[in-house]
Design a protein around this motif. Structure first.
Motif, PDB file in Angstrom:
ATOM      1  N   ASP A 105       1.041  -1.330   0.301  1.00 18.59           N
ATOM      2  CA  ASP A 105       0.018  -0.125  -0.143  1.00 18.59           C
ATOM      3  C   ASP A 105       0.955   1.198  -0.121  1.00 18.59           C
ATOM      4  O   ASP A 105       1.560   1.377   1.067  1.00 18.59           O
ATOM      5  CB  ASP A 105      -0.889   0.000   1.182  1.00 18.59           C
ATOM      6  N   TRP A 106       0.812   2.119  -0.841  1.00 16.41           N
ATOM      7  CA  TRP A 106       1.526   3.313  -1.317  1.00 16.41           C
ATOM      8  C   TRP A 106       1.333   4.220  -0.070  1.00 16.41           C
ATOM      9  O   TRP A 106       2.345   4.908   0.528  1.00 16.41           O
ATOM     10  CB  TRP A 106       1.508   3.907  -2.671  1.00 16.41           C
ATOM     11  N   ALA A 107       0.134   4.440   0.231  1.00 20.81           N
ATOM     12  CA  ALA A 107      -0.311   5.505   1.380  1.00 20.81           C
ATOM     13  C   ALA A 107       0.512   4.860   2.639  1.00 20.81           C
ATOM     14  O   ALA A 107       1.147   5.812   3.643  1.00 20.81           O
ATOM     15  CB  ALA A 107      -1.783   5.637   1.361  1.00 20.81           C
ATOM     16  N   GLU A 108       0.152   3.798   3.008  1.00 19.97           N
ATOM     17  CA  GLU A 108       0.786   3.044   4.345  1.00 19.97           C
ATOM     18  C   GLU A 108       2.255   3.268   4.285  1.00 19.97           C
ATOM     19  O   GLU A 108       2.992   3.451   5.229  1.00 19.97           O
ATOM     20  CB  GLU A 108       0.275   1.848   4.484  1.00 19.97           C
ATOM     21  N   ALA A 109       2.849   2.889   3.087  1.00 16.80           N
ATOM     22  CA  ALA A 109       4.350   3.010   3.127  1.00 16.80           C
ATOM     23  C   ALA A 109       4.813   4.314   3.440  1.00 16.80           C
ATOM     24  O   ALA A 109       5.652   4.579   3.928  1.00 16.80           O
ATOM     25  CB  ALA A 109       4.699   2.445   1.719  1.00 16.80           C
ATOM     26  N   LEU A 110       4.159   5.471   2.718  1.00 17.40           N
ATOM     27  CA  LEU A 110       4.782   6.758   2.880  1.00 17.40           C
ATOM     28  C   LEU A 110       4.366   7.124   4.353  1.00 17.40           C
ATOM     29  O   LEU A 110       5.084   7.814   4.727  1.00 17.40           O
ATOM     30  CB  LEU A 110       3.678   7.633   2.059  1.00 17.40           C
ATOM     31  N   ARG A 111       3.421   7.036   5.084  1.00 17.14           N
ATOM     32  CA  ARG A 111       3.020   7.355   6.339  1.00 17.14           C
ATOM     33  C   ARG A 111       4.354   6.640   7.169  1.00 17.14           C
ATOM     34  O   ARG A 111       5.007   7.352   8.002  1.00 17.14           O
ATOM     35  CB  ARG A 111       1.940   6.573   6.832  1.00 17.14           C
ATOM     36  N   SER A 112       4.734   5.361   6.912  1.00 17.15           N
ATOM     37  CA  SER A 112       5.742   4.815   7.852  1.00 17.15           C
ATOM     38  C   SER A 112       7.039   5.410   7.353  1.00 17.15           C
ATOM     39  O   SER A 112       8.021   5.557   8.002  1.00 17.15           O
ATOM     40  CB  SER A 112       5.692   3.260   7.550  1.00 17.15           C
TER      41      SER A 112
END
Length: 495
Positions: free
Chosen positions: A232-239
């Motif tokens: 998931d790109w959004a979850e990856a960016l958050r982390s």
């Protein structure tokens, strides 16, 4: 995919260790990946700047890429400095090559502008890089590079940066990570942007340090790694942003050179934190069992119950097994109440157990009377799974969640099919319950909270219990005579 993804960095080197391949490998390791490197250019540099660059022949780059790809599964690719048009074309050809297995995600950091503002690519290399862009999934330009890619002046405010990111995303069919680090002000926003606008925007305060060398390299390689782990790109960016913020905050703890120093890539782990991006969610679990849910919808029992064509004997067979199931299911809910650490959670599980016995069993008895059959092997296996999960609260809660969620999910469609004169109208009406919707939402919330606090081993056990309950739900619905589908085959089809 294994739990540790293999991440390939294709970039130039930095012998001082702050940027390029060296920063990529540190970032990949810090974010839970196994890093591999294909070097496109050698630099002579330190914390004060670049003294010289040597770009080996593109043919040697091709040999490096071929050697890695022939032996190692590649789960994601980060691309940084490429240096020349032949190198860029070689990487493009590599990305186009068909390979067995899933295509690795590609994050491209378009290294085009030096810190000094000088252009790093010749005109032919610039043109080649633009041809490479559509082969990436995400590109991560800084403010000056974003301006070059859309042939505009560098943005001086965040709104302009977003507009430029949308323009580049639309032109090349990619996601663009807009980064506000080069803008003035105390905020450092980042946003994931597609042609339609912002998908996710994250804010953060500017950290007062001069040691930010390699932040672009580090963020892009972290993003590739964390996406390989989460999908998931959004979850990856958050982390990735949370990890990089910690790395920049701790940069001054290092003593590397006397100039523009690197970030502290391992500060997050050295401080005793778990790997960034470890947090899972039940929403991701729900997607992972989508094939099981689709198989349930395809069952003849569900379709005939919805249409009213289900044979009365088949319906009563189901009710008999469901009555047996609910009695022991109530025990599992009561066990969850015993194990729950808070009064609110204890009351939730206890109320669910009471409702299960008082409301649903009354409906069963009204239709079945005192004739309750022996439990089938399928029913017994499901109940044994729930009872076996009762040794720990988090795992038991995860095992119970599909009993709420799948029942509600199927029930939405069954309740929608109800109408006056439907032979099972009173039964279908039980599926349309705002109270049960609220209970399902509360169960999801509880398990999400438990999952956020779980270590890797416990999270794995919770997922295993959740998935197993999903499989048991499918088998339970598939066990009546209405279905020609053998339960084992149904499960196999859902994988």
């Amino acid at each position: 995919m294994n739990s540790i993804p293999n991440i390939l960095s294709i970039a130039g080197s930095d012998p001082s260790g702050g940027a390029g391949i060296q920063a990529d490998l540190k970032s990949i390791a810090a974010c839970g990946g196994y890093g591999m490197s294909v070097i496109t250019a050698l630099t002579a540099q330190n914390t004060h700047g670049v003294r010289a660059v040597h770009v080996p022949p593109a043919a040697f780059l091709v040999e490096q890429l071929a050697a890695v790809a022939a032996d190692v599964r590649i789960d994601a690719i980060k691309i940084g400095m490429l240096g020349s048009a032949p190198n860029i074309d070689a990487v493009a050809a590599f990305l186009r090559e068909p390979r067995p297995g899933p295509r690795p995600a590609v994050v491209l950091d378009p290294v085009m502008i030096a810190t000094s503002g000088d252009r790093l690519l010749s005109a032919d290399a610039d043109a080649a890089l633009r041809r490479l862009l559509p082969l990436a999934d995400v590109i991560t330009p800084n403010i000056p590079e974003l301006a070059v890619l859309c042939d505009a002046h560098p943005a001086v405010d965040w709104a302009t940066a977003i507009d430029q990111a949308r323009s580049v995303a639309a032109a090349h069919g990619v996601l663009v990570l807009a980064k506000g680090g080069h803008l003035e002000g105390g905020d450092c926003p980042d946003a994931l942007v597609d042609a339609d606008g912002v998908l996710l925007q994250l804010t953060g305060s500017r950290i007062a340090t001069g040691n930010t060398h390699g932040t672009g390299c580090s963020l892009s390689s972290a993003l590739a790694t964390l996406h390989a782990r989460s999908g998931d790109w959004a979850e990856a960016l958050r982390s990735a942003k949370a990890w990089l913020t910690g790395s920049i905050s701790a940069a001054d703890e290092l003593a590397v050179g006397t100039g523009h120093g690197p970030v502290n890539h391992f500060a997050w782990l050295w401080a005793g934190n778990r790997l960034p991006g470890r947090r899972q969610t039940t929403a991701a679990w729900w997607e992972r069992i989508s094939a099981i849910r689709e198989a349930i919808d395809r069952l003849a029992f569900i379709r005939q119950l919805s249409s009213g064509e289900l044979d009365r004997a088949d319906f009563e067979d189901y009710l008999g097994q469901d009555a047996l199931y609910l009695r022991t299911y109530a025990q599992a809910l009561s066990r969850a109440s015993e194990l729950a650490p808070t009064v609110a959670e204890q009351r939730f599980w206890a109320a669910s157990a009471s409702e299960c016995l008082e409301d649903e069993l009354l409906l069963h008895r009204g239709r079945l009377g005192d004739e309750v059959p022996e439990p089938s092997g399928t029913t017994t296996a499901y109940l044994n799974h729930l009872l076996a999960s009762g040794t720990g609260y988090a795992v038991l809660a995860a095992a119970l969640l599909p009993c709420f969620w799948i029942y509600q999910d199927v029930g939405v469609r069954l309740a929608a099919a109800n109408h006056p004169g439907h032979p099972y109208a009173d039964w279908l009406s039980t599926y349309a319950s705002e109270q049960f919707d609220a209970s399902t939402a509360r169960a999801i919330e509880i398990v999400d909270d438990l999952l956020a606090k779980a270590d890797e081993e416990l999270a794995r056990g919770m997922w295993t219990a959740f998935e197993a309950s999903g499989v048991h739900e499918l088998r339970f619905f598939a066990q009546t005579r209405a279905d020609a589908l053998i339960p084992g085959e149904a499960v196999a089809d859902s994988r």
